[in-house]
Design a protein around this motif. Structure first.
Motif, PDB file in Angstrom:
ATOM      1  N   MET A 196      11.083   2.994  10.265  1.00 43.59           N
ATOM      2  CA  MET A 196      11.105   1.992   9.224  1.00 43.59           C
ATOM      3  C   MET A 196      12.064   2.451   8.131  1.00 43.59           C
ATOM      4  O   MET A 196      11.942   3.549   7.607  1.00 43.59           O
ATOM      5  CB  MET A 196       9.695   1.792   8.692  1.00 43.59           C
ATOM      6  N   ALA A 197      13.015   1.624   7.767  1.00 40.94           N
ATOM      7  CA  ALA A 197      14.054   1.982   6.811  1.00 40.94           C
ATOM      8  C   ALA A 197      13.577   1.942   5.367  1.00 40.94           C
ATOM      9  O   ALA A 197      14.090   2.667   4.531  1.00 40.94           O
ATOM     10  CB  ALA A 197      15.248   1.049   6.989  1.00 40.94           C
ATOM     11  N   GLU A 198      12.597   1.105   5.048  1.00 43.14           N
ATOM     12  CA  GLU A 198      12.141   0.965   3.672  1.00 43.14           C
ATOM     13  C   GLU A 198      10.895   1.807   3.441  1.00 43.14           C
ATOM     14  O   GLU A 198      10.054   1.947   4.312  1.00 43.14           O
ATOM     15  CB  GLU A 198      11.825  -0.497   3.375  1.00 43.14           C
ATOM     16  N   HIS A 199      10.788   2.335   2.239  1.00 43.08           N
ATOM     17  CA  HIS A 199       9.580   3.060   1.852  1.00 43.08           C
ATOM     18  C   HIS A 199       8.612   2.068   1.204  1.00 43.08           C
ATOM     19  O   HIS A 199       9.027   1.134   0.542  1.00 43.08           O
ATOM     20  CB  HIS A 199       9.926   4.164   0.858  1.00 43.08           C
ATOM     21  N   PHE A 200       7.353   2.307   1.401  1.00 41.29           N
ATOM     22  CA  PHE A 200       6.371   1.447   0.764  1.00 41.29           C
ATOM     23  C   PHE A 200       5.112   2.249   0.485  1.00 41.29           C
ATOM     24  O   PHE A 200       4.870   3.286   1.079  1.00 41.29           O
ATOM     25  CB  PHE A 200       6.043   0.214   1.621  1.00 41.29           C
ATOM     26  N   ASP A 201       4.323   1.768  -0.455  1.00 35.79           N
ATOM     27  CA  ASP A 201       3.040   2.371  -0.786  1.00 35.79           C
ATOM     28  C   ASP A 201       1.953   1.396  -0.365  1.00 35.79           C
ATOM     29  O   ASP A 201       2.127   0.185  -0.465  1.00 35.79           O
ATOM     30  CB  ASP A 201       2.914   2.623  -2.292  1.00 35.79           C
ATOM     31  N   ALA A 202       0.864   1.939   0.095  1.00 37.25           N
ATOM     32  CA  ALA A 202      -0.288   1.110   0.454  1.00 37.25           C
ATOM     33  C   ALA A 202      -1.529   1.700  -0.190  1.00 37.25           C
ATOM     34  O   ALA A 202      -1.644   2.915  -0.343  1.00 37.25           O
ATOM     35  CB  ALA A 202      -0.464   1.059   1.964  1.00 37.25           C
ATOM     36  N   ALA A 203      -2.445   0.834  -0.569  1.00 36.68           N
ATOM     37  CA  ALA A 203      -3.702   1.276  -1.167  1.00 36.68           C
ATOM     38  C   ALA A 203      -4.809   0.355  -0.695  1.00 36.68           C
ATOM     39  O   ALA A 203      -4.588  -0.835  -0.473  1.00 36.68           O
ATOM     40  CB  ALA A 203      -3.621   1.247  -2.691  1.00 36.68           C
ATOM     41  N   ILE A 204      -5.989   0.910  -0.532  1.00 38.73           N
ATOM     42  CA  ILE A 204      -7.170   0.108  -0.233  1.00 38.73           C
ATOM     43  C   ILE A 204      -8.029   0.139  -1.479  1.00 38.73           C
ATOM     44  O   ILE A 204      -8.380   1.206  -1.978  1.00 38.73           O
ATOM     45  CB  ILE A 204      -7.924   0.651   0.995  1.00 38.73           C
ATOM     46  N   ARG A 205      -8.349  -1.034  -1.981  1.00 37.33           N
ATOM     47  CA  ARG A 205      -9.114  -1.150  -3.219  1.00 37.33           C
ATOM     48  C   ARG A 205     -10.346  -2.007  -2.997  1.00 37.33           C
ATOM     49  O   ARG A 205     -10.351  -2.902  -2.178  1.00 37.33           O
ATOM     50  CB  ARG A 205      -8.268  -1.766  -4.321  1.00 37.33           C
ATOM     51  N   ILE A 206     -11.348  -1.722  -3.808  1.00 35.39           N
ATOM     52  CA  ILE A 206     -12.568  -2.514  -3.801  1.00 35.39           C
ATOM     53  C   ILE A 206     -12.604  -3.288  -5.108  1.00 35.39           C
ATOM     54  O   ILE A 206     -12.436  -2.711  -6.181  1.00 35.39           O
ATOM     55  CB  ILE A 206     -13.809  -1.606  -3.687  1.00 35.39           C
ATOM     56  N   GLY A 207     -12.827  -4.578  -5.025  1.00 32.81           N
ATOM     57  CA  GLY A 207     -12.943  -5.393  -6.229  1.00 32.81           C
ATOM     58  C   GLY A 207     -11.715  -6.235  -6.479  1.00 32.81           C
ATOM     59  O   GLY A 207     -10.804  -6.334  -5.652  1.00 32.81           O
ATOM     60  N   GLU A 208     -11.697  -6.849  -7.654  1.00 37.13           N
ATOM     61  CA  GLU A 208     -10.606  -7.735  -8.021  1.00 37.13           C
ATOM     62  C   GLU A 208      -9.418  -6.914  -8.504  1.00 37.13           C
ATOM     63  O   GLU A 208      -9.576  -5.913  -9.182  1.00 37.13           O
ATOM     64  CB  GLU A 208     -11.056  -8.693  -9.114  1.00 37.13           C
ATOM     65  N   LEU A 209      -8.229  -7.384  -8.181  1.00 37.18           N
ATOM     66  CA  LEU A 209      -7.004  -6.699  -8.542  1.00 37.18           C
ATOM     67  C   LEU A 209      -6.428  -7.328  -9.800  1.00 37.18           C
ATOM     68  O   LEU A 209      -6.166  -8.526  -9.846  1.00 37.18           O
ATOM     69  CB  LEU A 209      -6.013  -6.802  -7.380  1.00 37.18           C
ATOM     70  N   GLU A 210      -6.228  -6.532 -10.851  1.00 35.44           N
ATOM     71  CA  GLU A 210      -5.718  -7.061 -12.116  1.00 35.44           C
ATOM     72  C   GLU A 210      -4.214  -7.326 -12.078  1.00 35.44           C
ATOM     73  O   GLU A 210      -3.732  -8.268 -12.673  1.00 35.44           O
ATOM     74  CB  GLU A 210      -6.034  -6.085 -13.255  1.00 35.44           C
ATOM     75  N   ASP A 211      -3.452  -6.492 -11.414  1.00 33.61           N
ATOM     76  CA  ASP A 211      -1.999  -6.619 -11.381  1.00 33.61           C
ATOM     77  C   ASP A 211      -1.589  -7.656 -10.338  1.00 33.61           C
ATOM     78  O   ASP A 211      -1.606  -7.396  -9.141  1.00 33.61           O
ATOM     79  CB  ASP A 211      -1.365  -5.261 -11.072  1.00 33.61           C
ATOM     80  N   SER A 212      -1.220  -8.837 -10.789  1.00 30.11           N
ATOM     81  CA  SER A 212      -0.906  -9.929  -9.865  1.00 30.11           C
ATOM     82  C   SER A 212       0.480  -9.784  -9.232  1.00 30.11           C
ATOM     83  O   SER A 212       0.846 -10.575  -8.372  1.00 30.11           O
ATOM     84  CB  SER A 212      -1.008 -11.274 -10.581  1.00 30.11           C
ATOM     85  N   ARG A 213       1.258  -8.771  -9.625  1.00 33.46           N
ATOM     86  CA  ARG A 213       2.568  -8.547  -9.005  1.00 33.46           C
ATOM     87  C   ARG A 213       2.433  -7.885  -7.635  1.00 33.46           C
ATOM     88  O   ARG A 213       3.369  -7.875  -6.857  1.00 33.46           O
ATOM     89  CB  ARG A 213       3.433  -7.656  -9.895  1.00 33.46           C
ATOM     90  N   LEU A 214       1.267  -7.337  -7.345  1.00 28.01           N
ATOM     91  CA  LEU A 214       1.064  -6.658  -6.080  1.00 28.01           C
ATOM     92  C   LEU A 214       0.719  -7.657  -4.985  1.00 28.01           C
ATOM     93  O   LEU A 214       0.048  -8.662  -5.223  1.00 28.01           O
ATOM     94  CB  LEU A 214      -0.046  -5.612  -6.216  1.00 28.01           C
ATOM     95  N   VAL A 215       1.159  -7.379  -3.786  1.00 23.63           N
ATOM     96  CA  VAL A 215       0.849  -8.218  -2.628  1.00 23.63           C
ATOM     97  C   VAL A 215      -0.447  -7.693  -2.027  1.00 23.63           C
ATOM     98  O   VAL A 215      -0.582  -6.489  -1.786  1.00 23.63           O
ATOM     99  CB  VAL A 215       1.992  -8.169  -1.599  1.00 23.63           C
TER     100      VAL A 215
END
Length: 135
Positions: free
Chosen positions: A1-20
Motif C-alpha cells: 500500500m503506497a499511502e500511510h494511514f492511521d486506524a483506531a477503534i473507539r467506543i462511543g460517539e466521535l466528536e471530530d466530524s472530519r474523521l471517516v
C-alpha cells in the motif's frame, strides 16, 4: 500500500466530524450487581434510583461520570456517584463481585467464568430488573 494511514477503534460517539468512521457493532451495556449488594440496598427500578446507590465508575470513557440508559426507546442521562472510580475494569469487576456497588458493563464482554452464577442484572435496556444474568 503506497499511502500511510492511521486506524483506531473507539467506543462511543466521535466528536471530530472530519474523521471517516465505520460502525463495527452496537455497544450495549447493562447494569449489574452482586445479590448481596441488592439485598442490602435494593434494586434500582428507574435510572433516577441510581442517585441512592454506590455506582462503580469507569473513568476510561469520555462520558464518565454520566451513564446514558435507554429502555423502550427512551434515553436518560444519569450522573453517577460512588466510593470507587477506576480506569481498571478488573478492579471494578472485583469490587462488584464483592458486593460493593453497581457496575455498568458491556453485554457479552466478560466471559461467564469470570462472574459468579448469582450475578444479578439490576437494570437493562428493554428488560426486567429481576433477571439473573448468565454472563
Amino acid at each position: 500500500m503506497a499511502e500511510h494511514f492511521d486506524a483506531a477503534i473507539r467506543i462511543g460517539e466521535l466528536e471530530d466530524s472530519r474523521l471517516v468512521t465505520t460502525r463495527l457493532c452496537e455497544h450495549r451495556r447493562i447494569l449489574c450487581a452482586a445479590p448481596a449488594y441488592l439485598q442490602r440496598h435494593g434494586t434500582p427500578q428507574v435510572p433516577a434510583d441510581l442517585a441512592a446507590h454506590n455506582c462503580l465508575g469507569f473513568t476510561g470513557l469520555r462520558s464518565y461520570p454520566e451513564w446514558r440508559l435507554t429502555r423502550d426507546g427512551v434515553t436518560e442521562a444519569v450522573q453517577i456517584r460512588g466510593t470507587l472510580i477506576s480506569n481498571d475494569n478488573e478492579a471494578l469487576l472485583s469490587a462488584a463481585r464483592l458486593g460493593l456497588g453497581i457496575r455498568r458493563r458491556p453485554i457479552g464482554w466478560w466471559a461467564p467464568t469470570l462472574l459468579p452464577a448469582t450475578w444479578c442484572r439490576c437494570w437493562s435496556p428493554g428488560g426486567s430488573t429481576r433477571k439473573r444474568a448468565s454472563t
